[in-house]
Design a protein around this motif. Structure first.
Motif, PDB file in Angstrom:
ATOM      1  N   PHE A  95      -8.231  40.223 -66.366  1.00 54.22           N
ATOM      2  CA  PHE A  95      -7.263  40.126 -65.277  1.00 54.22           C
ATOM      3  C   PHE A  95      -6.759  41.497 -64.862  1.00 54.22           C
ATOM      4  CE2 PHE A  95      -6.903  36.460 -68.078  1.00 54.22           C
ATOM      5  CZ  PHE A  95      -7.103  35.413 -67.187  1.00 54.22           C
ATOM      6  N   LYS A  96      -6.080  41.505 -63.724  1.00 49.06           N
ATOM      7  CA  LYS A  96      -5.344  42.691 -63.326  1.00 49.06           C
ATOM      8  C   LYS A  96      -4.128  42.846 -64.236  1.00 49.06           C
ATOM      9  CE  LYS A  96      -6.754  42.638 -58.461  1.00 49.06           C
ATOM     10  NZ  LYS A  96      -6.295  42.581 -57.034  1.00 49.06           N
ATOM     11  N   GLN A  97      -3.541  44.044 -64.232  1.00 51.54           N
ATOM     12  CA  GLN A  97      -2.446  44.314 -65.156  1.00 51.54           C
ATOM     13  C   GLN A  97      -1.225  43.435 -64.930  1.00 51.54           C
ATOM     14  OE1 GLN A  97      -2.422  46.136 -67.806  1.00 51.54           O
ATOM     15  NE2 GLN A  97      -4.402  47.144 -67.569  1.00 51.54           N
ATOM     16  N   GLY A  98      -1.104  42.849 -63.738  1.00 57.70           N
ATOM     17  CA  GLY A  98       0.056  42.032 -63.440  1.00 57.70           C
ATOM     18  C   GLY A  98       0.046  40.666 -64.102  1.00 57.70           C
ATOM     19  N   PHE A  99      -1.087  40.259 -64.675  1.00 56.22           N
ATOM     20  CA  PHE A  99      -1.177  38.946 -65.334  1.00 56.22           C
ATOM     21  C   PHE A  99      -0.290  38.924 -66.569  1.00 56.22           C
ATOM     22  CE2 PHE A  99      -3.004  36.039 -68.458  1.00 56.22           C
ATOM     23  CZ  PHE A  99      -3.237  34.898 -67.701  1.00 56.22           C
ATOM     24  N   ARG A 100       0.493  37.855 -66.709  1.00 59.57           N
ATOM     25  CA  ARG A 100       1.372  37.708 -67.857  1.00 59.57           C
ATOM     26  C   ARG A 100       0.895  36.575 -68.752  1.00 59.57           C
ATOM     27  NH1 ARG A 100       2.286  41.989 -66.919  1.00 59.57           N
ATOM     28  NH2 ARG A 100       4.222  43.071 -66.418  1.00 59.57           N
TER      29      ARG A 100
END
Length: 345
Positions: A95-100
């Motif tokens: 995922f992109k870094q924004g995925f939590r």
């Protein structure tokens, strides 16, 4: 179904209240020394954490290597990350870094633990797709039975994923005892209760929505029973049923595989309608139509790319059951030329 799939289901799903609803179809008696995955009563919270969620997902970097004329070149992508299951080493998603990450113990157990009491307990829990998807289902201890003889268990499911295939989702449903089918708790309404929270930076801003959703399970039984009664009172003649089949399963004029598949599906639905004890007791009613299509989808429809049990469980946790029952009633509405969908439950 392969032995490997059966082993996975028995090792990665926990089934409670078996004295009320019986064992799951994939149940196998545990061997001496093995811990059984079926519970006569509720599943203890500690068992869910210990047996299914003893691990925490971790984040890893994304790296790759390739050959050039000058030798081996290694690159790292700082904008992306991998989600890893550390006990197996399996990469569950990129995922992109924004995925939590929504940790299973926190989002599926801790959140629902706040509503558990003598009247609400964990009825089932499990992992799918190698641990990439998980769910925990809350149930009332006693099976409900409508005047029409339909035994069901209302539930609220909490589910989420680590592969991005599912937002953290909390929704209601009803499990029918006679066939182990899952039906929409709303059944004849498009207002089924469902809360979804994306894996974004602002996930925690929506925790209050989760608490609101978890507080409604006691309302499910009466609403579902009322909808069952209403649909059982709506008559569907033999001619109506034939017209429904024509619209629900159009048969291509040209021959070939598609025509054969459609004809086989119609034949199976007709057999369920006339002879199957999971459907035939409600033959001639709108509920019988819903039950026929739902039973076919759960137990007869061809499944590709997954085991049937996994596909059924995934349909339950993603809300596909609501969509299935709603689509059935929308088609039946056109056949009967009368409204079947109510505004509220």
């Amino acid at each position: 179904m392969s032995a490997e799939t059966l082993t996975w289901l028995n090792n990665n799903t926990l089934i409670g209240f078996t004295t009320k609803r019986g064992t799951a179809w994939h149940y196998r008696a545990s061997r001496q020394g093995d811990e059984p995955n079926h519970y006569p009563g509720p599943i203890p919270v500690d068992d869910v954490k210990r047996r299914l969620f003893p691990w925490e997902p971790v984040e890893g970097t994304i790296e790759t290597t390739y050959l050039t004329g000058d030798g081996v070149t290694r690159l790292t992508d700082p904008d992306r990350k991998a989600i890893i299951r550390p006990d197996t080493g399996r990469i569950l998603g990129v995922f992109k870094q924004g995925f939590r990450i929504h940790e299973y113990k926190r989002w599926l157990v801790d959140h629902i633990e706040t509503i558990l009491d003598d009247d609400l307990s964990i009825g089932s829990a499990g992992l799918l797709k190698g641990g990439a998807v998980a769910w925990v289902q809350v149930e009332v201890p006693d099976t409900c039975t409508t005047p029409e003889g339909i035994a069901f268990r209302p539930f609220l499911s909490a589910a989420t994923s680590l592969d991005g295939s599912l937002s953290s989702t909390y929704q209601t449903g009803a499990q029918l005892i006679v066939c182990d089918n899952t039906l929409s708790a709303a059944l004849a309404t498009n207002n089924a209760k469902r809360v979804k929270i994306k894996h974004s930076r602002r996930s925690l801003d929506h925790v209050a929505d989760v608490r609101d959703a978890l507080g409604i399970i006691h309302q499910i039984a009466d609403g579902f029973a009322a909808e069952v009664q209403r649909l059982c009172r709506i008559e569907v003649s033999r001619k109506d049923w034939t017209t429904f089949l024509e619209r629900h399963v159009p048969v291509p004029k040209e021959g070939g595989r598609k025509r054969t598949l459609a004809e086989n599906k119609r034949h199976t639905l007709a057999r369920l309608w006339d002879y199957d004890p999971r459907v035939s007791p409600w033959q001639g009613t709108a509920f019988g139509v819903v039950q026929a299509v739902n039973t076919f989808t759960h137990h007869n429809q061809t499944v590709r790319g997954a085991a049937r049990a996994e596909r059924n469980m995934h349909r339950m946790v993603t809300g596909g059951v609501d969509d299935l029952d709603l689509a059935t009633l929308q088609t039946l509405e056109k056949v009967l030329n009368r409204p079947l969908l109510t505004a509220t439950v």
